[in-house]
Design a protein around this motif. Sequence first.
Motif, short mmCIF file in Angstrom:
data_model
loop_
_atom_site.label_atom_id
_atom_site.label_comp_id
_atom_site.label_asym_id
_atom_site.label_seq_id
_atom_site.Cartn_x
_atom_site.Cartn_y
_atom_site.Cartn_z
N MET A 36 0.85 -1.34 0.04
CA MET A 36 -0.03 0.13 -0.09
C MET A 36 0.94 1.31 0.03
O MET A 36 0.56 2.22 -0.78
CB MET A 36 -0.86 -0.06 1.27
CG MET A 36 -1.80 1.03 1.38
SD MET A 36 -3.07 0.85 2.66
CE MET A 36 -2.06 1.21 4.20
N LEU A 37 2.15 1.28 0.78
CA LEU A 37 2.70 2.44 0.87
C LEU A 37 3.71 2.58 -0.27
O LEU A 37 4.42 3.79 -0.33
CB LEU A 37 3.45 2.38 2.24
CG LEU A 37 2.59 2.67 3.61
CD1 LEU A 37 3.32 2.35 4.49
CD2 LEU A 37 1.83 4.00 3.27
N LYS A 38 4.35 1.46 -0.88
CA LYS A 38 5.22 1.67 -1.72
C LYS A 38 5.22 2.66 -2.98
O LYS A 38 6.44 3.28 -2.88
CB LYS A 38 5.23 0.22 -2.56
CG LYS A 38 6.51 -0.03 -3.43
CD LYS A 38 6.57 -1.42 -3.99
CE LYS A 38 5.18 -1.63 -5.21
NZ LYS A 38 5.46 -2.93 -5.87
N ASP A 39 4.23 2.98 -3.33
CA ASP A 39 4.09 4.07 -4.42
C ASP A 39 3.19 5.16 -3.92
O ASP A 39 2.84 5.93 -4.58
CB ASP A 39 3.46 3.17 -5.90
CG ASP A 39 4.42 2.43 -6.14
OD1 ASP A 39 5.72 2.71 -6.36
OD2 ASP A 39 3.82 1.46 -6.78
N THR A 40 3.13 5.29 -2.76
CA THR A 40 2.31 6.50 -2.10
C THR A 40 3.07 7.74 -2.32
O THR A 40 4.25 7.89 -1.99
CB THR A 40 2.17 6.20 -0.66
OG1 THR A 40 1.18 4.89 -0.61
CG2 THR A 40 1.28 7.33 -0.20
N LYS A 41 2.36 8.84 -2.60
CA LYS A 41 2.99 10.29 -2.73
C LYS A 41 2.98 10.84 -1.15
O LYS A 41 1.77 10.58 -0.52
CB LYS A 41 2.04 11.01 -3.62
CG LYS A 41 2.18 10.66 -5.01
CD LYS A 41 1.48 11.77 -5.84
CE LYS A 41 1.76 11.08 -7.26
NZ LYS A 41 0.86 11.48 -8.23
N MET A 42 3.95 11.41 -0.83
CA MET A 42 3.93 11.61 0.66
C MET A 42 4.34 13.08 0.80
O MET A 42 5.38 13.28 -0.01
CB MET A 42 5.11 10.69 1.35
CG MET A 42 5.13 10.85 2.81
SD MET A 42 6.47 9.66 3.42
CE MET A 42 5.68 8.14 3.08
N LEU A 59 -0.41 11.34 3.28
CA LEU A 59 -0.19 10.22 2.39
C LEU A 59 -1.61 10.12 1.46
O LEU A 59 -2.59 10.76 1.85
CB LEU A 59 -0.43 9.01 3.18
CG LEU A 59 0.88 8.74 4.07
CD1 LEU A 59 0.36 7.36 5.01
CD2 LEU A 59 2.35 8.67 3.44
N ASP A 60 -1.33 9.85 0.16
CA ASP A 60 -2.44 9.92 -0.56
C ASP A 60 -3.04 8.44 -0.73
O ASP A 60 -3.89 8.42 -1.69
CB ASP A 60 -1.84 10.36 -2.15
CG ASP A 60 -0.96 9.34 -2.93
OD1 ASP A 60 -0.54 8.32 -2.13
OD2 ASP A 60 -0.72 9.36 -4.16
N VAL A 61 -2.65 7.55 0.26
CA VAL A 61 -3.15 6.28 0.14
C VAL A 61 -4.89 6.33 0.75
O VAL A 61 -5.12 7.13 1.54
CB VAL A 61 -2.53 5.32 0.93
CG1 VAL A 61 -2.29 5.69 2.45
CG2 VAL A 61 -2.90 3.99 0.59
N ARG A 65 -4.58 10.33 3.95
CA ARG A 65 -4.42 10.09 5.24
C ARG A 65 -3.44 10.83 6.01
O ARG A 65 -2.42 11.28 5.13
CB ARG A 65 -4.11 8.78 5.19
CG ARG A 65 -3.40 8.17 6.95
CD ARG A 65 -4.28 6.96 7.36
NE ARG A 65 -3.87 6.99 8.71
CZ ARG A 65 -3.71 6.02 9.42
NH1 ARG A 65 -3.71 4.85 8.73
NH2 ARG A 65 -3.37 6.00 10.67
N VAL A 82 0.72 3.37 9.85
CA VAL A 82 -0.36 3.07 8.94
C VAL A 82 -0.98 1.63 9.52
O VAL A 82 -0.14 0.98 10.06
CB VAL A 82 -0.14 2.74 7.64
CG1 VAL A 82 -1.32 2.26 6.81
CG2 VAL A 82 0.22 4.06 6.87
#
Length: 141
Positions: A36-42, A59-61, A65, A82
Amino acid sequence: MSAAANAIVGKWKLESNENTPAFMVAMGMNEEMMTMLKDTKMEYEYSVNGDEITHVVQLDVGGGRTITHTFKIGEEFSEQAVGSFVTKVKYSEEGGKLIRTAVSDKASCRVTIEVKDGKLVETGVCDSSPPVTSVRTFVKA
């Protein structure tokens, strides 16, 4: 507040992410969280109020969030990321850099946070076997 804390004040957007999935697994995050976090924009925002530092992570997940932690250098606290992933965290300073030490059920890690060439750089080393290193670089947002 210290020069190390004042140097990171502001908003930062993730520019690059090197070896972070392996680092997350070494710290004990499960495969679902890692995926879930691998390609998340932060994005980060750091602010200082007296001797307290606030770190906001956007986070854009999952439709977006926000994770917020307020802490004092030298004081340990529990940090929930998360899901149900929790670590014991303590910040310190060394050589003008902010150091984040985190301990999970599986491993401990040390993350050096500094501004280099106008960019916020987090270099993390996890004491897993074998040790895992990751580097995240942020630019001013």
